[in-house]
Design a protein around this motif. Structure first.
Motif, mmCIF file in Angstrom:
data_model
loop_
_atom_site.group_PDB
_atom_site.id
_atom_site.type_symbol
_atom_site.label_atom_id
_atom_site.label_comp_id
_atom_site.label_asym_id
_atom_site.label_seq_id
_atom_site.Cartn_x
_atom_site.Cartn_y
_atom_site.Cartn_z
ATOM 1 N N GLY A 3 49.364 55.827 67.250
ATOM 2 C CA GLY A 3 48.244 56.548 67.861
ATOM 3 C C GLY A 3 47.797 55.877 69.133
ATOM 4 N N ARG A 4 46.502 56.020 69.421
ATOM 5 C CA ARG A 4 46.003 55.434 70.658
ATOM 6 C C ARG A 4 46.050 53.901 70.597
ATOM 7 N NH1 ARG A 4 44.207 59.827 69.569
ATOM 8 N NH2 ARG A 4 44.076 61.505 71.098
ATOM 9 N N GLN A 5 45.733 53.389 69.441
ATOM 10 C CA GLN A 5 45.758 51.938 69.273
ATOM 11 C C GLN A 5 47.198 51.446 69.442
ATOM 12 O OE1 GLN A 5 45.224 50.613 65.284
ATOM 13 N NE2 GLN A 5 44.707 48.514 65.853
ATOM 14 N N ILE B 142 39.151 50.980 68.206
ATOM 15 C CA ILE B 142 40.222 51.954 68.268
ATOM 16 C C ILE B 142 41.185 51.721 67.100
ATOM 17 C CG2 ILE B 142 41.896 50.703 69.690
ATOM 18 C CD1 ILE B 142 41.964 53.304 71.413
ATOM 19 N N GLY B 143 41.683 52.811 66.556
ATOM 20 C CA GLY B 143 42.618 52.684 65.453
ATOM 21 C C GLY B 143 41.967 52.767 64.086
ATOM 22 N N ASP B 144 40.690 53.144 64.054
ATOM 23 C CA ASP B 144 40.003 53.209 62.761
ATOM 24 C C ASP B 144 40.559 54.301 61.860
ATOM 25 O OD1 ASP B 144 38.380 51.079 63.167
ATOM 26 O OD2 ASP B 144 36.590 52.233 63.669
ATOM 27 N N MET C 19 50.578 59.990 64.939
ATOM 28 C CA MET C 19 51.230 60.464 63.719
ATOM 29 C C MET C 19 51.195 59.344 62.691
ATOM 30 S SD MET C 19 55.282 60.235 64.586
ATOM 31 C CE MET C 19 55.050 60.833 66.242
ATOM 32 N N THR C 20 51.480 59.705 61.472
ATOM 33 C CA THR C 20 51.470 58.726 60.400
ATOM 34 C C THR C 20 52.827 58.794 59.711
ATOM 35 O OG1 THR C 20 49.092 58.931 60.164
ATOM 36 C CG2 THR C 20 50.285 58.070 58.278
ATOM 37 N N VAL C 21 53.381 57.621 59.475
ATOM 38 C CA VAL C 21 54.760 57.556 59.015
ATOM 39 C C VAL C 21 54.818 56.835 57.681
ATOM 40 C CG1 VAL C 21 57.038 56.617 59.579
ATOM 41 C CG2 VAL C 21 55.533 57.430 61.409
ATOM 42 N N ILE D 63 51.752 64.840 60.845
ATOM 43 C CA ILE D 63 51.190 65.051 62.179
ATOM 44 C C ILE D 63 50.178 66.179 62.124
ATOM 45 C CG2 ILE D 63 51.725 65.663 64.574
ATOM 46 C CD1 ILE D 63 54.725 64.924 63.666
ATOM 47 N N ALA D 64 48.986 65.850 62.502
ATOM 48 C CA ALA D 64 47.974 66.902 62.652
ATOM 49 C C ALA D 64 48.068 67.406 64.084
ATOM 50 C CB ALA D 64 46.590 66.336 62.368
ATOM 51 N N ALA D 65 48.175 68.715 64.253
ATOM 52 C CA ALA D 65 48.345 69.248 65.608
ATOM 53 C C ALA D 65 47.519 70.520 65.775
ATOM 54 C CB ALA D 65 49.821 69.554 65.856
ATOM 55 N N THR E 286 38.761 64.699 61.420
ATOM 56 C CA THR E 286 37.641 63.858 61.877
ATOM 57 C C THR E 286 38.198 62.524 62.362
ATOM 58 O OG1 THR E 286 36.320 64.815 60.086
ATOM 59 C CG2 THR E 286 35.441 62.816 61.179
ATOM 60 N N ARG E 287 37.686 62.046 63.472
ATOM 61 C CA ARG E 287 38.071 60.728 63.934
ATOM 62 C C ARG E 287 37.062 59.723 63.392
ATOM 63 N NH1 ARG E 287 41.011 59.552 68.382
ATOM 64 N NH2 ARG E 287 40.493 61.508 69.388
ATOM 65 N N ILE E 288 37.525 58.758 62.669
ATOM 66 C CA ILE E 288 36.601 57.850 61.993
ATOM 67 C C ILE E 288 35.751 57.064 62.993
ATOM 68 C CG2 ILE E 288 36.529 55.718 60.613
ATOM 69 C CD1 ILE E 288 38.867 56.881 58.963
ATOM 70 N N ARG E 289 36.377 56.579 64.024
ATOM 71 C CA ARG E 289 35.693 55.722 64.995
ATOM 72 C C ARG E 289 34.472 56.394 65.606
ATOM 73 N NH1 ARG E 289 37.644 55.563 70.475
ATOM 74 N NH2 ARG E 289 39.553 56.438 69.609
ATOM 75 N N THR E 290 34.613 57.677 65.962
ATOM 76 C CA THR E 290 33.534 58.345 66.682
ATOM 77 C C THR E 290 32.816 59.368 65.823
ATOM 78 O OG1 THR E 290 35.107 60.020 67.378
ATOM 79 C CG2 THR E 290 34.779 58.145 68.860
HETATM 80 N N1 LIG Z 1 47.674 63.566 65.184
HETATM 81 C C1 LIG Z 1 47.755 62.715 64.180
HETATM 82 N N2 LIG Z 1 48.333 63.100 63.030
HETATM 83 C C2 LIG Z 1 48.434 62.265 61.987
HETATM 84 N N3 LIG Z 1 47.957 61.008 61.994
HETATM 85 C C3 LIG Z 1 47.371 60.563 63.118
HETATM 86 C C4 LIG Z 1 47.248 61.382 64.256
HETATM 87 N N4 LIG Z 1 46.617 60.671 65.216
HETATM 88 C C5 LIG Z 1 46.372 59.453 64.701
HETATM 89 N N5 LIG Z 1 46.804 59.392 63.441
HETATM 90 C C6 LIG Z 1 46.689 58.241 62.544
HETATM 91 O O1 LIG Z 1 45.439 57.642 62.779
HETATM 92 C C7 LIG Z 1 45.608 56.281 63.166
HETATM 93 C C8 LIG Z 1 44.586 55.850 64.171
HETATM 94 O O2 LIG Z 1 44.717 56.605 65.340
HETATM 95 P P1 LIG Z 1 44.458 56.003 66.807
HETATM 96 O O3 LIG Z 1 44.797 57.082 67.766
HETATM 97 O O4 LIG Z 1 45.256 54.719 66.925
HETATM 98 O O5 LIG Z 1 42.966 55.560 66.864
HETATM 99 P P2 LIG Z 1 41.615 56.347 66.613
HETATM 100 O O6 LIG Z 1 41.635 56.754 65.193
HETATM 101 O O7 LIG Z 1 40.569 55.334 66.869
HETATM 102 O O8 LIG Z 1 41.608 57.498 67.512
HETATM 103 C C9 LIG Z 1 47.019 56.210 63.650
HETATM 104 O O9 LIG Z 1 47.530 54.889 63.490
HETATM 105 C C10 LIG Z 1 47.730 57.212 62.791
HETATM 106 O O10 LIG Z 1 48.072 56.652 61.514
#
Ligand SMILES: Nc1ncnc2c1ncn2[C@@H]1O[C@H](COP(=O)(O)OP(=O)(O)O)[C@@H](O)[C@H]1O
Ligand SMILES: Nc1ncnc2c1ncn2[C@@H]1O[C@H](COP(=O)(O)OP(=O)(O)O)[C@@H](O)[C@H]1O
Ligand SMILES: Nc1ncnc2c1ncn2[C@@H]1O[C@H](COP(=O)(O)OP(=O)(O)O)[C@@H](O)[C@H]1O
Lengths: 443, 112, 443, 443, 112, 112
Positions: free
Chosen positions: B37-39, B86-88, F28-30, F63-65, F100-104
């Protein structure tokens, strides 16, 4: 320096005393009877021998720890297999080539199978049991082969690998040995000096490994386009650490027993001095590798520290007796530095050496051999040119012979597995037994 | 019912599990994953060669929850797993068509 | 008891015979020539030396097995690094402090670098090669440092750790040794007896470790609020088992070669008696630990069995010769019991000792030292008070000196990694090389 | 051949010379004084002893590598526990039964605890320190027990296992030894010859293991209906490889020190010849196993190569001195072949031997014992019938006694864990400590 | 189409797979997970300190199935994986919007 | 929004990730999984006994898209992971109710 046929001067000093007590030339504190000296010499060979045999396990663990999990079983079988083949070949043909007695100075001794002694027989004229000497020489031969297996790991099928080992241990290595320890050309013409084998054993293994790496090529995907180096991290660092400690321990036998005698107070004292120097060179290599990687990369790379220990050991191997402790530390430290700088260099040249055997055994081996010109006793007649001749001759012969064998294998039965087999791992393709079948692996 | 998938940082697992327990979540399924991801991963050096581990270790939680508490589950995770760095991670919610408890065969919300 | 400067009485018995055959005091079956005795004594030191060197690998494996995966590479580099540093420091300064010759009984010998013998030189007056003695003493020094690394694992950066090791092996340990084996205050005033180092080596390491644990603090999250102990299980039990077996093997050198001579029939017999007692004390420790954990917890904790073996070995180390076999088993068994009871005790006190080095090396070391007052030969003059004085003096000095060093490090360059680095693992933060990069890890 | 009570003839040859220099019968180059011979003999026992002790670690690693992850901690504790118990039992009762002195030839020596020598005492009449002999004999006893633990792994609770070991090492094994090395029935009536224990140690362990496998039954789910064999791959192949190398190294002590003396030039020469033969038999076993599995299955099974090495070693153990090198290779090679063919055979018979200990130690042990009839010196009086009697007597006694103990355990405290515990793994049920808690495991 | 997620006890995997094969399920994806639920982990002792492993090893099956057989799949799993002991696991069913076979690019039920 | 689950051959991971990066997939998550399908495992020999490893190692991508690019994501994976050999894997698409993005704490497409 000749090896194996021990001069009996020292021995006679002790034993003779008994025969002619009237002479009284040897002070009481140095009296050793002839039989006792024979036993102690033999014991040194046996102890040295089992310590060096144990190095086979060290190489196995080091390499098993530094390859990827999918090739680990293969690396294990290669190591136990090569040690076995080395023993067989050194008996069938190798020893006689290495120690041919009277010969042309370049190659000889094709008299076939080595006759071991009979039960209860003792060759008191040589001053030690010939079987103990054979055993000690044999494990050195195996060490040479171990070096190769690390460099060319993960991309050579086992059958061609074992065939290469057969030739290496039966012919290539013994010929090199005959030039020097076998009292051939290098010994007689150049006063070449290689106490325990920085060149004879380590560089020989290193050149053979280098030719392998060149002819076989790098592991799939190892070097990307634009000079990108793809890292394939070793799978089990504690195992690699264990392997290094095993090798370090074994090296006391490797260098110490290369004194070839401990039947006099002088000899045994020298053996213990060799222990100290050997240990300190390794320590110098470790500390240097840690400091250099810490300074250069802000992290202390453990695999470099391990390589540093081994490079220190290889560096001191050509002359572990004459240097002072301080010199030994320095020699080992420079060996450690060589590793830190040449490991990435090989990657730049796209020479794929899985465990760093070329920097450790070849580069440090050359360094250790050349520096003998300065550390050797002045009256030993060792010259820089003489040392260089030894290094170059070994290079030419081992490279040529190894290249012929590797190329022959490449164009006949083939050396590399199919791409699919290499990607899937040799353990699946060649052994059928995964090394760690129960552990989930990350991608 | 909802099927909630949360990707969080590994060291937050215990905390999140306790927080979810506190709001009545009785079960969940956890697995180790690698996130991209972004992290960005750290740049590592191995034997003199740089490489970046752009896949970071994360933990994935899967929680089947009744519609009633689903929103609360999401909120709880979002708040507990948050380190503001970032990366939460992420929380994804999917619709769950049915749930069955293997032991009893019962299905629906009582199976959760 | 003095150490290193071997009294020549026994030696003379054999050698003298030769000089004056007329005396005929020594029966045939005990005749050993002077030179032979010299060789055999030297050989004992060399064998003991390489066996104890091998213990460095044992500590490395034990610790690598008991830390968490994310700190395993760090533990590996710490162990190979500390062994190397110990060798260098013991040469630069340590040996001379440990064996200062004439001195005030407390500290002396700052005469600098130790001069090793020249080639072919044999110090026949001491009765053994001085290089062999130095080598043997050096590996003891390294052992002391190994003990510390286990206790403070997983939360100390490598640079401060290596600095601590430098001081420990260069000064702190050698000073303790000088009091006793260097013929200083404890030896001359108190007839303190510590055959192979329950106090000098093991307790010294243990006290240094304890101060580290106190000053550095526990690993993050190890102790919860209300006295909750969070368990961080060791990551690789077979590796820890291997480490223990290596240590057990090495201990035959540690205790056996501390006889310091095998050039007489009496000495070699004593060495073999030491082998037996050493082995049986370890066996007693293992069996006790298994039985006690089985009774107390209904499960036999393998890590306690391993610690039990080591505690048995440490316990017998202060006097492995005088006790009967039965006494040895008992001494070891009590050592094993000490471990089973004090490991959880340290947790109650929130002293975080990752591998149990404090119970094993410090507590069992004290036990082993005190019991000598009963097991020693009556005419040896060993008293309980004398033993206690030795224990206390060692405690005071090592604790004070270690505390100074740890505190100085803490308030200058810092000892602990950042919280983030500690949580992420030292392998990432400090080494850059994961120990097991391919194995998926559970949460 | 008797063992332990060394005949003093050879010794006297050297020592006597000193006493009566006038005789001058011994050439200078063979002179060894009485005291020196005593020391060297003792040293051989000590070195042999620590090398064989190290085999305990080898078995531990081999077995830990070949069981499944969920039973690995259990296998570790079993191995360190059995080694400890063997030492205790061999002291309490075993040694006296094994070496009863005058007895009925079948069983004797119940005189209780073995009195070890006192400090400074040297039994110059026997020609070696009795403590060194005891130590050497004790580690052989432990080896026997190690063999059993591998076969019955993964399905025996630790308490009944340890009870079995107690009886095996205290009584069953010592009785077998008394018949031969203790100068009992087999030695005196049949000229049975078993140099280092192909039958006495290895087959004894093998028979005890076989009875265990039969009485305890196979691991749950190991054999499906219609003859289906479910494979439970070993969890850690490098560890198994390490274990094999350790065993190989230890075997130099096992066979070499079974010469029982190195105080004459003849004896030490024989020891070195034994080193060579031992090594070459193992090499033969490895190469054969690799070739056969490669031919038969198109893959070279690494676990078979490891078993091949051990089978080669076991095969040569009954007579490692008399054969030529070529014979030794052949004997080892046939041992290796035996393993490759009998491992699947046992599976057909639904005898579940986790590590292949029955093929390696029992089948190769029998082979090695019988072939002595051809390889032994003609004047040794060894006959095929005599060898067969030894094999059969050992079989009958060990099977009967083991069966009684296993059955008694089965019907009292129970031998197997509950199904649930076995499925969940003994580490959970019995130890409480997972071997690899952090590594995710595949299903 | 349905996307069926089943959490079962590890030692039941082979049996379940065979039972599903018998009713025509041709593929599935399996992963190792840790489960948290009513079933409590054992209390273990490590070096004298108690700890409970409240995350238990489970196996997760993911099966894409056509609507026709989805119910049968759930039933088969429920019956085969059942040991009548707590912790036997759960079966979750989600709607599957589309499925694609990578090799051929074909999609829909034929891709399963 | 869509939740895309793809099962691919492990050695294709890097390529797929790069291809997805190129079309703007930021995360993405693997995870590592074992696959069971038409592709049969090799028959292995261990100590003389045959066994077939019918579970093959595969990699799962989650992958969430956004709805916009979901089709393109599927296509990209299908093309990049394709080796035209049996066992190349599958792509499953599910509807995603919320992200939902956890960080924000932000949710919806901006959270991806
Ligand atoms: N589009 C996505 N689909 C599935 N998993 C995702 C996606 N984007 C991020 N992730 C998961 O969330 C984690 C954190 O995302 P990241 O972009 O690094 O930071 P943040 O959550 O702070 O935006 C990633 O390491 C990945 O496992
Ligand atoms: N709400 C949930 N969401 C996701 N997984 C769950 C949930 N509840 C239980 N599980 C999974 O199912 C497994 C079994 O659940 P548990 O409550 O222990 O027993 P039972 O299935 O008998 O009710 C758990 O270990 C967990 O993996
Ligand atoms: N119905 C299914 N549900 C879930 N995963 C499946 C399904 N069928 C196949 N898979 C996954 O896809 C992988 C490849 O399938 P396979 O049938 O072997 O080949 P192909 O994809 O070429 O048809 C399998 O190993 C498995 O992981």
């Amino acid at each position: 320096m000749k090896r194996s046929i021990l001069t009996l001067a020292a021995l006679a000093a002790g034993a003779g005393l008994f025969a002619q007590p009237a002479l009284a030339a040897v002070p009481d504190a140095e009296v050793v009877s002839g039989g006792t000296a024979y036993i102690l010499n033999t014991l040194l060979f046996m102890m040295g021998g089992f310590l060096v045999m144990w190095m086979a396990a060290g190489f196995a663990m080091l390499e098993a720890g530094l390859v990827r999990a999918k090739n680990t079983s293969t690396q294990c079988i290669k190591n136990i297999g090569l040690y076995s083949i080395a023993g067989l070949m050194f008996w069938v043909i190798g020893y006689n080539i290495a120690y041919p007695g009277e010969f042309n100075g370049f190659i000889g001794g094709f008299s076939g199978i080595y006759p071991m002694q009979g039960v209860g027989e003792a060759d008191t004229e040589t001053g030690y049991s010939v079987a103990s000497d054979w055993f000690f020489q044999m494990v050195f031969c195996a060490t040479t082969a171990s070096i190769v297996s690390g460099t060319v790991a993960e991309r050579v099928k086992i059958v061609p690998f074992f065939i290469f080992v057969t030739v290496l241990t039966g012919i290539i290595y013994p010929v090199v040995v005959s030039w020097e320890w076998g009292a051939g050309y290098l010994d007689s013409e150049w006063a070449f000096s290689d106490f325990a084998g920085s060149t004879l054993v380590h560089s020989t293994g290193g050149w053979a490994a280098l030719m392998g790496a060149l002819i076989i090529g790098a592991r799939l995907g190892r070097y990307g386009p634009d000079g990108k180096v793809n890292v394939f991290p070793g799978t089990n660092i504690p195992l690699a650490t264990l392997g290094t400690f095993i090798l370090w321990l074994g090296w006391f036998g490797f260098n110490g027993a290369s004194q070839l005698a401990m039947g006099t107070v002088g000899d045994v004292s020298d053996v213990s001095k060799i222990f100290v120097n050997t240990n300190m060179a390794a320590a110098g290599g470790v500390v240097t590798a840690i400091i250099l990687t810490q300074l250069r990369y802000k992290k202390a790379d453990v695999t470099m520290a391990l390589n540093g220990a081994l490079a220190g050991l290889v560096s001191i191997t050509a002359e572990p007796l004459a240097p002072t402790v301080g010199q030994s530390i320095l020699i080992g430290a420079i060996g450690g530095a060589i590793v830190v700088f040449t490991v990435p260099l090989l990657d730049k040249l796209k020479i794929d050496d899985v465990v760093g055997a070329i920097p450790v055994h070849l580069f440090a081996g050359i360094w250790g051999t050349l520096i003998v010109a300065w550390t050797a006793a002045p009256d030993a007649g060792v010259t820089f040119i003489g040392q260089l001749v030894g290094v170059v001759m070994t290079a030419v012969w081992v490279c040529a012979a190894s290249a012929v064998v590797w190329l022959a294998l490449k164009y006949t039965i083939g050396v590399r597995p199919s791409e699919e087999d290499e990607v899937g791992g040799l353990d699946h393709a060649e052994i059928g037994v995964e090394a760690y079948p129960e552990f989930a692996r990350t991608t | 019912m909802k099927f909630i998938i949360a990707i969080i940082k590994p060291f937050k697992l215990d905390e999140v599990r306790e927080a979810l327990g506190a709001i009545g979540v009785a079960g969940m399924t956890v697995s180790e994953v690698k996130g991209f991801g972004r992290q960005k991963g750290q740049t590592e050096i191995y034997r003199g060669a740089e490489y970046s581990t752009n896949m970071l270790p994360k933990v994935k939680l899967e929680i089947a929850a009744s519609d009633d508490i689903a929103a609360q589950v999401v909120e709880t995770i979002q708040q507990t797993a948050n380190t503001e760095a970032i990366g939460d991670g992420k929380i994804f919610v999917l619709d769950l068509a049915s749930a069955t408890r293997i032991r009893t065969g019962e299905s629906g919300e009582t199976a959760l």
